[in-house]
Enzyme design. Sequence first.
Site, PDB file in Angstrom:
ATOM      1  N   GLY A  73       4.121   1.916   4.757  1.00  0.00           N
ATOM      2  CA  GLY A  73       3.785   0.438   4.941  1.00  0.00           C
ATOM      3  C   GLY A  73       2.337  -0.088   4.373  1.00  0.00           C
ATOM      4  O   GLY A  73       1.509  -0.158   5.194  1.00  0.00           O
ATOM      5  N   TYR A  74       2.336  -0.339   2.970  1.00  0.00           N
ATOM      6  CA  TYR A  74       1.081  -0.595   2.448  1.00  0.00           C
ATOM      7  C   TYR A  74       0.865  -2.005   1.874  1.00  0.00           C
ATOM      8  O   TYR A  74       0.402  -2.819   2.585  1.00  0.00           O
ATOM      9  CB  TYR A  74       0.904   0.444   1.348  1.00  0.00           C
ATOM     10  CG  TYR A  74       0.071   1.706   1.717  1.00  0.00           C
ATOM     11  CD1 TYR A  74       0.317   2.223   3.143  1.00  0.00           C
ATOM     12  CD2 TYR A  74      -0.481   2.749   0.811  1.00  0.00           C
ATOM     13  CE1 TYR A  74      -0.358   3.643   3.515  1.00  0.00           C
ATOM     14  CE2 TYR A  74      -0.855   3.977   1.114  1.00  0.00           C
ATOM     15  CZ  TYR A  74      -0.888   4.348   2.435  1.00  0.00           C
ATOM     16  OH  TYR A  74      -1.356   5.500   2.821  1.00  0.00           O
ATOM     17  N   GLU A 123       0.587  10.559  -4.549  1.00  0.00           N
ATOM     18  CA  GLU A 123       1.771   9.887  -5.168  1.00  0.00           C
ATOM     19  C   GLU A 123       1.753   9.723  -6.624  1.00  0.00           C
ATOM     20  O   GLU A 123       2.547  10.021  -7.302  1.00  0.00           O
ATOM     21  CB  GLU A 123       1.641   8.260  -4.715  1.00  0.00           C
ATOM     22  CG  GLU A 123       2.953   7.580  -5.159  1.00  0.00           C
ATOM     23  CD  GLU A 123       3.111   6.145  -4.523  1.00  0.00           C
ATOM     24  OE1 GLU A 123       4.127   5.681  -4.268  1.00  0.00           O
ATOM     25  OE2 GLU A 123       1.913   5.375  -4.401  1.00  0.00           O
TER      26      GLU A 123
END
Lengths: 362, 395
Positions: free
Chosen positions: B124-125, B241
């Site tokens: 949740g960024y 990532e």
Amino acid sequence: MYFGLSEEQKSLEENIQRFLSDNASLDIIKAVANGDEDKAKEVHKGIIELGLSGLIVPEEYGGLELNMLFATVVSAALGSGTAPVPFAGSYIMSPMAINLAGNAEQKNNWLPKIAGGEVQVGVGISEYVGAREDAGIEFTNGKVSGRSLFVIDGKGADAYILANKSGELYLIDSNNSGIEVVELTTVDKTRTSIELILNDVDAEFLEGSKDKAIIEKVLDAGRLMLAADTVGAAQVMLDKSVAYSLERKQFGRLIGSFQAVKHMCAEMAADLEPCHSMIWHAAHCQDNVPEEARLMACQTKAHISEVGKQVSKTATEVHGGMGFTDELGLHYWFKRIGLNRQLLGSPELVREEAGKLQGFDQ
Amino acid sequence: MDLEYGPQYDDFRAEVINFVKENENTKLTGPARSESRVAWQQKLIDHGYFARSIPKEYGGYGGDMDIIKLRIIAEEFAKSPIPKPAGGQGIQMLVPTLLSLGTEEQKQKYIKPTLRGEILWCQGYSEPNSGSDLASLQTKAELDGDEWVINGQKIWTSTAHLSQMCFILVRTEPDAPKHQGISYLLMPMDAEGIDRRPIKQMTGDSDFNELFLTDVRIPAENIVGKRGEGWKVANATLGHERGSLADPNVTQNRLNSLIDLMKSETIDGQRVIDKPIFRDRLLSIQGRLMAQQSNALRILSSQINKDQDANLAKSIVKLQGTELRHELEGLAIDAMGELGTLYEDSPHLRDEGAWQMTYMYFLGLIIGGGTNQIQKNIISERALGMPKEPKIQGA
């Protein structure tokens, strides 16, 4: 597992760069470009003293017997300094051709003298790669006739090695009669180029070159030297661009703080950084992985030529109007990269070869 | 230069080859978290082929951090149809974060089930108004007794519909400068007040979601790092990532498929690969890929040889890899021409529409994980030492 340069290779690179910054400053490059041949000879003498003429010559003939990885390190260092010296043809391709394809007498006659910097042997194999203006040489009864364009390191050479269309190599003493030397002027004034017109000139056949693997090996080596030279030159153009962007102010700001300029530099770095690894890898394949060596050499020459073209354009743009001037001298690197791109096959020609190597035409 | 892994790894490779051969016909059934998937994941951990260097007490194999062994495992698994270890944001991003910054309780509670695939995580960024400028995020959390109360909106939340947990960035210190006012919380997805709406993408799929958070209450202890340190905590994982988005070894597999495609598709009876311009485009892409593979070897080497610097080499992987992949997939579409536009279940469709799907998907990856323009900022600022854009007052 270690992928990268050894301490010895790094220190060789630093030695050459230091020698060039001390002895081949931009003022000297400009003097050479304007015709001062004595200054070029002094730099040439200096790199011979550093041992570069004997770099790949076997120890038994007085050389250092170093491998392709060392040779690409040297070539990149020479490219970074736009060194006005012969190298790829005279000290890599010709000793390699004589060593791999020559008989004992030819090796004894030439290799120690090449290693010692006493002779310079130019290399003309452009017609094997792709003949322009229908140039080419024919060999009959020990005599060579015809024309060879863009003989690498041929100006002032003591001998030439030339290839016919099927890749057989001939050694010609430059004192033989029937040779006409035509000087060619390219955009790159840091290196020389000649055309040879031959009329019934005595020539020695390098017997081993009946095997096509010889010219392929010599061609691979030459292409890697040119690619390494481009990587060295392009890195300097990027470094100079970043440095300039941190000095030059417009609109009250360093131009290096504008994203337009930052992104140009980031794109150059992103394209160029893998090229260092690619050239090491390609050289390593020449030395140790024969089954991958040819494809890797072709693709390395083609890809690095493309990156070099892009970097040399972008770096010039970062410098604005100054990039276009002789005063700043950035154009010496631009032109060096431009010549490397065309010699021994432009990217399109070399990729065509890479396709054939993989059987794409079958 | 030494590209050999050394004879000391021969036994290890033989062991991996043997395992792969014995298990290559393993079929996993059921959705994520099904019994057979969890059992397979655990089997890989037991053999040290997954979670190899994660300590045993947290559910890992507890082995040494030997990069070459990890490489050998990846190489041998890649050659076979054997099911690969599960990935996802929990494994790639949350686990490394907890290992370095989590409390002992958090490590004990979350790492093992995450590795086993029993807990799936989403991230949740991003928020509608905080994309590239992530640190400007406005979703807030206030401490009420022993609970955080979260209010706000998140977007681009991948796999939120499958996840049990969410690691989320929230503003807890509204008066602090933007980078110092953020905290990193662990939010159960079954908490009350979470409204999820899928976002339909250009590919037709819905991998992403919007999350609307209204008075979502979670325990106060579900914070990683201290209050206001969330930006630092998050940055520890963003690197994980980026590196995983554009592996040149995967691109090599796609290149091989592209070569096959160009040999089988014909125009007026002539193979596409025999058309010089198409062939040249193919070879250009191959040259670029080879450069990226050499770059990857340098990065691998820098992980084994700690004194070797490869910072610039690492910082360009996402930018270069995603752009190349997008072009590669695009060449396949051009090679098919009109046939390349076919989609879904159309007659004459090639490779189940994978080329169009991946062409579009990689445009998404050029944007996601930090847009490629943001990547260029990072390369120029961190690797080349160029200055940041001057701040506009009030921003």
